[in-house]
Design an enzyme around this catalytic site. Structure first.
Site, mmCIF file in Angstrom:
data_model
loop_
_atom_site.group_PDB
_atom_site.id
_atom_site.type_symbol
_atom_site.label_atom_id
_atom_site.label_comp_id
_atom_site.label_asym_id
_atom_site.label_seq_id
_atom_site.Cartn_x
_atom_site.Cartn_y
_atom_site.Cartn_z
ATOM 1 N N GLU A 56 0.834 -1.221 0.000
ATOM 2 C CA GLU A 56 0.000 0.000 0.000
ATOM 3 C C GLU A 56 0.858 1.257 0.000
ATOM 4 O O GLU A 56 0.763 2.091 0.894
ATOM 5 C CB GLU A 56 -0.929 -0.009 1.224
ATOM 6 C CG GLU A 56 -1.975 -1.103 1.191
ATOM 7 C CD GLU A 56 -3.163 -0.802 0.280
ATOM 8 O OE1 GLU A 56 -3.104 0.202 -0.463
ATOM 9 O OE2 GLU A 56 -4.122 -1.579 0.306
ATOM 10 N N GLU A 89 -3.732 -10.755 -0.221
ATOM 11 C CA GLU A 89 -4.553 -10.705 0.996
ATOM 12 C C GLU A 89 -5.970 -11.114 0.603
ATOM 13 O O GLU A 89 -6.497 -10.620 -0.390
ATOM 14 C CB GLU A 89 -4.582 -9.298 1.607
ATOM 15 C CG GLU A 89 -3.246 -8.841 2.153
ATOM 16 C CD GLU A 89 -3.271 -7.418 2.719
ATOM 17 O OE1 GLU A 89 -4.342 -6.944 3.147
ATOM 18 O OE2 GLU A 89 -2.202 -6.790 2.708
HETATM 19 C C1 IPT Z 1 -5.074 -4.024 3.677
HETATM 20 C C2 IPT Z 1 -3.687 -3.831 4.199
HETATM 21 O O1 IPT Z 1 -2.744 -4.182 3.242
HETATM 22 C C3 IPT Z 1 -3.409 -4.610 5.433
HETATM 23 O O2 IPT Z 1 -2.232 -4.117 6.004
HETATM 24 C C4 IPT Z 1 -4.545 -4.531 6.386
HETATM 25 O O3 IPT Z 1 -4.734 -3.201 6.750
HETATM 26 C C5 IPT Z 1 -5.776 -5.013 5.722
HETATM 27 O O4 IPT Z 1 -6.059 -4.242 4.599
HETATM 28 C C6 IPT Z 1 -6.981 -4.918 6.594
HETATM 29 O O5 IPT Z 1 -6.850 -5.543 7.804
HETATM 30 S S1 IPT Z 1 -5.521 -2.551 2.843
HETATM 31 C C7 IPT Z 1 -7.242 -2.500 2.660
HETATM 32 C C8 IPT Z 1 -7.674 -1.079 2.435
HETATM 33 C C9 IPT Z 1 -7.705 -3.299 1.524
#
Ligand code: IPT
Length: 976
Positions: free
Chosen positions: A423, A493
């Site tokens: 990010e 993720e």
């Molecule tokens: C995403 C981040 O990469 C991760 O660090 C964490 O914040 C996660 O979300 C949520 O728990 S960013 C999100 C805006 C898709």
């Protein structure tokens, strides 16, 4: 803090703290190099108790504490490694992506907690006098200035990266004083906006390393594998010439010389390491060599010629008391838990981990995406304007971080992808990092999620993409530029494991295994970052009075903060199991019939490993009738090669296969002890239903008898006015009555940025948490008691017309609930069933159905059908923020508090010592206090869980839309 002068005015002398706001990575440190834990050179750990003083700003105190002879009178002590905010000095603070200070890069706030640290040490008497000595910091958040014996060594930023200073010329045999000033905020903080607690301190090891004359400097182990020929090629490049010894392979060559010979390759499934040594004139450095080749080939990430499927997790470093200062036992616990739950990959979100963790990944076998310590997420608030990742002034810092990551970790076979960070938008700095990495290491691929055009990357990576889009990507129907279209896809993720959930993992896995281009993903995330806390159980954002915070968004892991596996991890283990056993699915939740057993008596076994055959597994069958084991034995399964399938004959059923509720269970277990689990550890399993259980039947033969205050019907006593059940035989009961409310899960509440409807808030707005029950009629018929009601929230015209029809055969009591929605419903229901109350003495619970853990419509893969036993307390999943939990799916029969409940059809069973309303109101575990009633929910339906706390909502097929429904329960008193 000094005030900067405007251009043209003469500069005032630089403040001692100017380095804090300097965009450059620091000064005085040695160039980055390969990290290793031990060699035959001497080392001295400086971990332990350090003198400590906290000041509120970067220069509230001058640097006289670093001068020789300073006496730290009145100072406190802290443990190093550690974070001072977890040791009683100041407080931790949590934000997801918002910078907790004004965004004005590279300036930081005047309030800049600064920890001065002092460590006195003697050199061991036999510390060699020749050569040099290096002082290594493995991690300091976020900026440090270092002095040894009064001499200013320099400064550095880059919290989760190693920094070394040459100190040999300054050391004395006795009376050394190391002084370290650590600032919580620095220019580097703009590059470290990861979603986690802000935790300043010297949180990784501090070590003195003797560097004998002629010792190794940097070295690079290149160990590739040619899968066609079965040959490995080893070449160790070293800044200092020497020899490379690998006794197991009879290798003894000079550095820089390639050797090619037959070897066994390293993979995460078969982590074959060869012990070796780099011998230079002054030092012997142990090497652990794993031969493997990572390449992008035909649009796929291949290792040793084979496409890999990542079954991964995102791992932040976390310990509920120590924060990110992890001890070796905790790192090992993580690796063992991962291996035991079929996880094969880790993304080191969002920074390089303690290097010892990577040693464990090499040893036990995990694919690693090693991520650089870089995130500038807060700039999204200003549409990425001034993003350091696209500002050339910051590029040296970005390159320094890339180099420190790659140089430190380059000798780990487990690392297969470098990740530029997380990010951080897109920009020139990221491109420069990618170019530098490519030039330095051609043996790995580059990952970065933020660049959807894949300008700098070798893999198309996204986060939280919904199932439908993932499927389009799998089918190559997602468009995109030419480069991206030719790349493999991973979800770096997905499956946001916040609170109850994530739901929908099995549906993702089906896509991953259906389309070659989809090479798997990494669940967000490994562990809840809850902080052990006397007040709350575990604390989360806001519990330390932060002015800005993101609440319990920091608790979104597959492990609870104390490393207890959550049901989400158990589910993930099942969903990604590397052996597929077909012939029936693991378990059919109520309302969903899956294909019946393979009645021919064969079971299909498929090897889902990418590299390993099945010879390390033993297979077992067992046969249950009504959850009772009636036979078991070994099952001979060939040692199938990866991808191989065999139809394996089951033995003759030990009893008549038409017996109700009969099913096979087939399990694949470890045949022998491994490094990560003992023999017998279950790797994969399936249940194959043979015959459904017979539904309970009650002949309506007993008539209701109307008395003055009560009506009796068989064993049932009812309130004559309201028709409410009061007792079953001697068991007093409150209710049962219709219930549609559940304490919204984090996934029900959803994230504001998700396009899907957020059901939790909508349910509450509709008033589903305050349904009113209006009794319309209590009708005693010849052989039944009928109670007619309407259940609806104030202010709305929607309602559920609900009829309870009771019958009895004299000993058992059957309740049939008919529900007819009225009005225009625009939302699915949280749940649909009845809630009843039992005396608080109810404790032991037994049930025949899904268990042992909880399961919801889209999270129940790991629930096995059987006879289970628990207590009311043990049925609870103690999510850090209390919410709906603990339902056991597919229950045909349950007993609790002297009451037997049978379902027609099977139901979801939940019991707790507080009401749903109390569960809903609680913010922390400690808010939940047992009352005088055990509340039992018997649900005909449950809304799925989904992943909307960050990702997509509940898939349509797991949503519980209001529709006419009828379901029955049979109640009786347990007499045996
Ligand atoms: C995403 C981040 O990469 C991760 O660090 C964490 O914040 C996660 O979300 C949520 O728990 S960013 C999100 C805006 C898709």
């Amino acid at each position: 803090m000094s005030f900067r002068t405007s251009p043209g005015t003469p500069a005032s002398p630089p403040s001692p703290a100017d380095y804090v706001e300097d965009v450059s990575p620091g000064g005085g440190v040695l160039p980055p190099r390969a990290w290793y834990a031990v060699s035959d050179a001497r080392s001295l750990s400086l971990n332990g108790r350090w003198d400590f003083r906290l000041s509120p700003t970067a220069d509230a105190e001058d640097d006289s504490f670093a001068a020789e002879g300073y006496e730290p009178g009145g100072w406190a002590e802290v443990q190093v490694p550690g974070h001072w905010v977890l040791q009683g000095h100041g407080s931790p603070a949590y934000t997801n992506h918002l910078y907790p200070f004004p965004v004005d890069p590279p300036r930081v706030p005047a309030e800049n907690p600064t920890g001065d640290h002092l460590r006195r040490f003697e050199l061991p008497p036999d510390w060699p006098a020749d050569g040099g000595t290096v002082l290594r910091f493995d991690g300091v958040e976020s900026c440090a200035r270092v002095w040894l014996n009064g001499t200013d060594l320099g400064t550095f930023q880059g919290s989760r990266l190693p920094h070394e200073f040459a100190v040999g010329h300054l050391l004395r045999p006795g009376g050394n004083v190391l002084a370290v000033r650590v600032h919580q905020w620095s220019a580097g903080s703009y590059l470290e906006d990861q979603d986690q607690w802000w935790l300043p301190g010297i949180f990784r090891d501090v070590t003195l390393l003797h560097r004998p004359p002629g010792s190794a400097l940097d070295f690079f182990v290149h160990a590739s594998y040619d899968h066609r020929e079965g040959l490995g090629t080893l070449r160790v490049d070293s800044d200092v010439d020497g020899r490379v010894l690998v006794p197991g392979l009879d290798i003894d060559v000079v550095t820089g010389t390639p050797v090619t010979l037959p070897v066994l390759p390293w993979t995460a499934e078969t982590p074959r390491l060869y012990d070796g040594e780099l011998v230079t004139e002054g030092e012997r450095v142990p090497l652990r060599i794993g031969f493997r080749t990572v390449e992008l080939h035909e649009g796929l990430i291949k290792v040793n010629g084979t496409a890999v499927l990542f079954k991964g997790v995102n791992r932040h470093e976390w310990h509920p008391r120590k924060g990110r200062a992890l001890d070796p036992e905790t790192m090992l616990a993580d690796v063992l838990l991962m291996k035991r739950h079929n996880i094969n990959a880790v993304r080191t979100s969002h920074y390089p981990p303690h290097p010892a963790f990577l040693d464990l990944c090499d040893t036990y076998g995990l694919w690693v995406v090693d991520e650089c310590d870089l995130e500038t997420h807060g700039f999204t608030e200003q549409a990425w304007r001034d993003n350091p990742a696209d500002d050339p002034r910051w590029t040296p810092a970005l390159l320094d971080r890339a180099a420190r990551t790659v140089e430190r970790d380059k000798n780990h076979p487990s690392v297969v992808l470098w990740s530029l960070g997380n990010e951080a938008g897109t920009g020139r700095g990221l491109t420069a990092m990618a170019e530098w990495i490519r030039a330095r290491d051609t043996s790995r691929l580059i990952h970065y999620e933020g660049d959807h055009d894949c300008r700098d990357t070798d893999v198309y990576s996204r986060m939280y993409t919904d199932h439908a889009e993932v499927e389009r990507i799998g089918r190559h129907q997602d468009g995109g530029g030419l480069k991206r279209r030719q790349l493999p896809f991973i979800l770096c993720e997905y499956g946001h494991a916040m609170g109850n959930g994530p739901g929908g993992l099995a549906d993702y896995q089906r896509l991953f295994t259906s389309y070659d281009r989809l090479q798997g993903g990494f669940v967000w995330e490994w562990i809840d970052h809850g902080i052990e806390d006397e007040r709350h159980g575990f604390a989360y954002g806001g519990d330390f009075g932060e002015e800005l915070h993101d609440g319990n968004f920091v608790c979104d892991g597959l492990l609870l903060p104390d490393r207890t596996p959550s049901p989400g991890l158990v589910e993930y283990k099942k969903v990604i199991e590397p052996v597929r056993i077909d012939g029936g699915d693991s378990f059919s939740p109520p309302g969903e019939r899956r294909e019946a057993a393979d009645r021919d008596g064969t079971v299909r076994v498929t090897n889902g490993y990418d590299f390993a055959d099945l010879s390390h597994l033993a297979f077992e069958w067992s046969y249950q009738v009504d959850g009772e084991n009636v036979g078991s034995g070994p099952l001979a399964v060939p040692a199938l090669a990866p991808g191989g399938t065999a139809d394996v004959e089951l033995p003759a059923p030990p009893v008549d296969p038409r017996d109700a509720g009969a099913r096979w269970t087939v399990r694949a277990v470890l045949a022998d002890d491994t490094a990560w689990a003992p023999r017998g550890h279950v790797v994969a399993w399936a249940q194959l239903p043979v015959a459904e259980p017979v539904p309970p039947s009650v002949t309506a033969s007993a008539p209701p008898v109307t008395g003055e205050r009560v009506i009796t019907l068989g064993p049932g006593t009812f309130d004559a006015r309201t028709g409410a059940l009061l007792a079953v035989g001697g068991v007093e009961v409150t209710g049962p009555r219709l219930d549609v409310w559940r304490a919204p899960t984090d996934n029900d509440n959803g994230a504001p940025w998700q396009p899907d409807a957020r059901h939790g808030p909508l349910w509450r707005a509709l008033g589903l948490h305050r349904m009113r029950h209006r009794p319309d009629a209590v009708e005693a018929g010849d052989d039944s008691l009928t109670v007619r009601t309407r259940v609806a929230p104030a202010a709305r015209d929607v309602g559920l017309r609900t009829v309870y029809r009771w019958t009895s055969d004299g000993t058992r009591l059957r309740l049939t609930v008919s529900v007819t929605p009225e009005g225009r419903w625009t939302l699915p229901l949280p749940r649909l069933g009845v809630r009843l109350g039992l005396a608080a003495s109810a404790d032991r619970v037994t049930w025949l159905g899904g268990g042992p853990g909880e399961g919801y419509p889209d999270t129940g893969s790991a629930c096995a059908y059987g006879r289970w036993e628990s207590t009311v307390d043990a049925l609870q999943t103690p999510y850090v923020r209390p919410q709906e939990n603990g339902a056991r799916p597919g229950v045909h029969r349950a007993e609790i508090g002297g009451l037997r409940i049978e379902g027609d059809p099977a139901f979801w069973f939940t019991a707790r010592r507080w009401t749903t309303e109390q569960l809903d109101a609680a913010e922390h575990r400690a808010d939940l206090r047992p009352g005088d009633t055990v509340w039992v929910n018997l649900d005909h339906g449950q809304q799925g869980i989904g992943s909307q706390s960050c990702g997509p909502g509940v898939l349509p097929r797991y949503q519980l839309w209001p529709a006419p429904a009828e379901f029955s329960f049979v109640f009786s008193e347990v007499t045996d």
